[in-house]
Design an enzyme around this catalytic site. Structure first.
Site, PDB file in Angstrom:
ATOM      1  N   SER A  46     108.076  45.910  76.126  1.00 38.93           N
ATOM      2  CA  SER A  46     108.197  47.255  76.705  1.00 38.93           C
ATOM      3  C   SER A  46     108.610  48.273  75.656  1.00 38.93           C
ATOM      4  CB  SER A  46     109.178  47.250  77.881  1.00 38.93           C
ATOM      5  OG  SER A  46     110.452  46.808  77.483  1.00 38.93           O
ATOM      6  N   GLU A  47     109.473  47.890  74.705  1.00 37.63           N
ATOM      7  CA  GLU A  47     109.783  48.761  73.567  1.00 37.63           C
ATOM      8  C   GLU A  47     110.008  47.938  72.307  1.00 37.63           C
ATOM      9  OE1 GLU A  47     110.652  51.630  76.857  1.00 37.63           O
ATOM     10  OE2 GLU A  47     111.412  49.598  76.495  1.00 37.63           O
ATOM     11  N   THR A  48     109.640  48.559  71.184  1.00 40.57           N
ATOM     12  CA  THR A  48     109.964  48.035  69.859  1.00 40.57           C
ATOM     13  C   THR A  48     110.704  49.129  69.109  1.00 40.57           C
ATOM     14  OG1 THR A  48     108.039  46.573  69.807  1.00 40.57           O
ATOM     15  CG2 THR A  48     109.037  47.148  67.696  1.00 40.57           C
ATOM     16  N   HIS A  75     117.720  49.740  76.034  1.00 39.57           N
ATOM     17  CA  HIS A  75     117.806  48.307  75.739  1.00 39.57           C
ATOM     18  C   HIS A  75     117.419  48.014  74.296  1.00 39.57           C
ATOM     19  CE1 HIS A  75     113.405  47.668  76.287  1.00 39.57           C
ATOM     20  NE2 HIS A  75     113.610  46.511  75.695  1.00 39.57           N
TER      21      HIS A  75
END
Length: 295
Positions: A46-48, A75
């Site tokens: 979902s995110e990097t 997160h």
């Protein structure tokens, strides 16, 4: 084609399990934005987070979903600073990060990382779009007005990113959400939201304050297991609208997903004469594995 090894760090783990995975790319100064987006797309989390040098903070962080850059990501921030501490690159105490929308404080204590968020703003959706009704929002979740907490309605809350906070009466209602992702994406575009944060006061473990789910199709995220930038707005909503006397809230997320990944997030509110002036959101993180990608 170059190859990159990327650690995957589970943020907001609950008793050492679950959490929300984020990729952490160190020494990212060498990558231009197009390369970062390509890497994030191939990582497919979902995110990097991309970590580079900063002249105004300890590190500069930039966040990419599989489809676009996002200004803040709770997160991935907790994952990154926990990882940096575990690698001996930071000590406990106060630290800082530079992002595309300013410098934020980071606090490391008791093997947890906390990130600073802005004081909240609260906006009823119909003040942004006059003909957007509560029922339209509920329709996008395939819910009815009877699923709402008595006397409460959805509100857009922003502590750095905007989320639609949707108050439901029970864990059953939260579990039964059947999101119309196209409708959520359309409303999110109209209101400039990251997504919806749907919650109820029912929890899996006594002493916690809310159980939530998050949907952000506008950013290529159907659902994720822990959302630090949404837990802050939820804590502010609980304080203002539910009129909780507390200033520290524990939020469960991921427990009610179709494929559960239990998470717990701590939100701490700071007040001046009953007005929220700042807040911090944090939790624990653990590195689960690493992945190799060609970019």
């Amino acid at each position: 084609m170059p190859r990159l090894t990327i650690p995957v760090v589970q943020a907001f783990v609950d008793a050492g399990r679950g959490g929300n995975p984020a990729g952490v790319v160190l020494n990212a100064d060498a990558f231009d934005p197009a390369t970062r987006q390509r890497i994030a797309t191939r990582v497919s989390l979902s995110e990097t987070a991309f970590v580079s040098a900063s002249i105004v903070a300890d590190f500069k962080l930039e966040f990419f979903t599989p489809v676009r850059q996002i200004a803040q990501c709770g997160h991935a921030t907790i994952a990154t600073f926990s990882y940096l501490a575990q690698q001996g690159m930071l000590k406990e105490g106060h630290n800082s990060m530079e992002t595309v929308d300013g410098v934020r404080g980071i606090r490391l204590e008791d093997n947890q990382a906390f990130m600073e968020q802005r004081a909240p703003t609260f906006t009823p959706p119909d003040q942004v779009i006059a003909d957007l009704s509560t029922q339209q929002i509920l329709d996008s979740l395939r819910l009815s007005a009877t699923d709402l907490i008595d006397g409460q309605v959805p509100v857009v809350v922003n502590t750095g990113n905007s989320f639609m906070i949707v108050p439901l009466r029970s864990a059953g209602a939260v579990r039964n959400v059947a999101p119309d992702l196209d409708a959520i994406e359309r409303i999110s575009e109209q209101l400039d939201l990251v997504g919806y944060y749907v919650f109820s006061p029912d929890v899996q473990q006594s002493g916690r304050d809310a159980g939530a789910r998050m949907f952000a199709p506008r950013y290529g995220i159907s659902e994720e297991a822990a959302t630090g930038m949404a837990a802050g707005p939820l804590a502010c909503y609980l304080f203002r609208y539910i009129q909780s006397p507390k200033t520290t809230f524990l939020v469960e997320q991921g427990h009610l997903m179709p494929s559960p990944s239990p998470s717990v997030l701590t939100a701490q509110l700071y007040l001046d004469q009953h007005t929220i002036t700042s807040l911090w959101v944090g939790g624990r993180a653990a590195t689960s594995h690493s992945i190799d990608i060609d970019y």
